[in-house]
Design a protein around this motif. Structure first.
Motif, PDB file in Angstrom:
ATOM      1  N   ALA A 230      48.612  31.146  41.908  1.00 30.27           N
ATOM      2  CA  ALA A 230      47.030  30.590  41.465  1.00 30.27           C
ATOM      3  C   ALA A 230      46.351  30.091  42.811  1.00 30.27           C
ATOM      4  O   ALA A 230      46.056  29.072  42.767  1.00 30.27           O
ATOM      5  CB  ALA A 230      46.968  29.722  40.242  1.00 30.27           C
TER       6      ALA A 230
ATOM      7  N   VAL B 232      47.924  33.761  38.637  1.00 28.06           N
ATOM      8  CA  VAL B 232      46.960  34.789  38.502  1.00 28.06           C
ATOM      9  C   VAL B 232      47.439  36.131  38.444  1.00 28.06           C
ATOM     10  O   VAL B 232      48.454  36.424  38.945  1.00 28.06           O
ATOM     11  CB  VAL B 232      45.986  34.909  39.998  1.00 28.06           C
ATOM     12  CG1 VAL B 232      45.064  35.890  39.755  1.00 28.06           C
ATOM     13  CG2 VAL B 232      45.440  33.489  40.024  1.00 28.06           C
TER      14      VAL B 232
ATOM     15  N   ILE C  77      38.299  36.590  36.698  1.00 26.35           N
ATOM     16  CA  ILE C  77      39.617  36.254  37.041  1.00 26.35           C
ATOM     17  C   ILE C  77      40.353  36.044  35.963  1.00 26.35           C
ATOM     18  O   ILE C  77      40.072  35.703  35.087  1.00 26.35           O
ATOM     19  CB  ILE C  77      39.346  35.158  38.054  1.00 26.35           C
ATOM     20  CG1 ILE C  77      41.096  34.907  38.686  1.00 26.35           C
ATOM     21  CG2 ILE C  77      39.032  33.842  37.300  1.00 26.35           C
ATOM     22  CD1 ILE C  77      40.979  33.913  39.794  1.00 26.35           C
TER      23      ILE C  77
ATOM     24  N   PHE D 256      44.320  34.641  34.386  1.00 26.91           N
ATOM     25  CA  PHE D 256      45.600  33.701  34.503  1.00 26.91           C
ATOM     26  C   PHE D 256      46.253  34.036  33.605  1.00 26.91           C
ATOM     27  O   PHE D 256      46.343  34.474  32.568  1.00 26.91           O
ATOM     28  CB  PHE D 256      44.865  32.290  34.787  1.00 26.91           C
ATOM     29  CG  PHE D 256      44.082  31.781  35.786  1.00 26.91           C
ATOM     30  CD1 PHE D 256      44.365  31.408  36.796  1.00 26.91           C
ATOM     31  CD2 PHE D 256      42.646  31.788  35.503  1.00 26.91           C
ATOM     32  CE1 PHE D 256      43.263  31.193  37.918  1.00 26.91           C
ATOM     33  CE2 PHE D 256      41.497  31.682  36.298  1.00 26.91           C
ATOM     34  CZ  PHE D 256      41.944  31.079  37.363  1.00 26.91           C
TER      35      PHE D 256
END
Length: 185
Positions: free
Chosen positions: A127, A25, A50, A52
Motif C-alpha cells: 500500500a 493495493v 485506487i 485496496f
C-alpha cells in the motif's frame, strides 16, 4: 501488526474489518466504456481511482475508491471458497514484488452437487499509494506498507490448506450421512 494507519491512508479507517492483519493495493477492476470516461474526467480533477484489499485470518475485502469516496467494495470469506491459489511475483517491469491470488467462490450448488462459481484474480502490492493515489513518501509509512504486505502473505499462503481441510471434512460428513441413510433405508 500495528493497526494504526499511516496518515495518508486514514480515509480507509471506517471500512476496515475488525481483526485485520494487512492492507495492500490491488489492480483496478475492469470498467465498462462509460465508467472509463467518468474515470478519465475524475482523474483530471485530481480524484484518481485506487483499489485496496484488507485481509484478516478468514476473509478479504476489496475497497474501490475514487479520491476519498468509496465507490464499491466486495467481501470474500474463506468459508465460501472452492479453491484459492497464492503465489509471489513481480510487476511486468520487475520493480514491485506482488502476490498473485486466484479464488473461486461458490455462488450456488444444485441438487446434483454441481457448483456455480465466480472467479477472482487479484494482484496484491504494498500500500504505497494514498488518497488520490499520491505516492507515500515517509520512510515509516513505506516500512509500514512492506510489513503489512508480509502479514498478508503470512495469512493467505495458508488458505489453500485450510480450504482443503474444510472440503475433506465436508466430504467425510457427507459420506457418513449417506452411509447412515443407506443403513436406515
Amino acid at each position: 501488526m500495528n493497526h494504526s494507519l499511516p496518515a495518508s491512508l486514514s480515509f480507509l479507517r471506517s471500512e476496515l474489518p475488525s481483526h485485520w492483519v494487512g492492507l495492500g493495493v490491488i489492480q483496478l477492476p475492469k470498467r465498462n466504456f462509460f465508467q472509463s470516461i467518468g474515470d478519465f474526467f475524475a482523474e483530471k480533477s485530481g480524484k484518481q481511482r485506487i483499489s485496496f484489499v484488507v485481509v484478516n485470518e478468514e476473509s478479504l475485502k476489496t475497497l474501490h475508491y475514487q479520491g476519498s469516496s468509496l465507490i464499491a467494495s466486495e467481501f470474500i470469506d474463506i468459508h465460501n471458497l472452492d479453491h484459492f491459489y497464492f503465489s509471489e511475483g513481480n510487476t511486468s517491469d520487475g520493480l514491485v514484488s506482488l502476490f498473485n491470488c486466484e479464488a473461486s467462490i461458490v455462488v450456488s450448488k444444485n441438487k446434483k452437487g454441481d457448483l456455480k462459481l465466480k472467479d477472482y484474480f487479484l494482484k496484491i502490492m504494498p500500500a504505497l499509494l494514498g488518497e488520490n493515489a499520491e505516492p507515500i513518501r515517509k520512510i515509516e509509512d513505506i516500512q509500514w506498507a512492506q510489513e503489512s504486505k508480509k502479514h498478508i502473505a503470512d495469512v493467505l499462503k495458508h488458505w489453500p490448506e485450510h480450504i482443503k481441510e474444510r472440503k475433506d471434512k465436508e466430504e467425510a460428513e457427507e459420506k457418513a450421512r449417506l452411509a447412515q441413510e443407506a443403513h436406515i433405508g
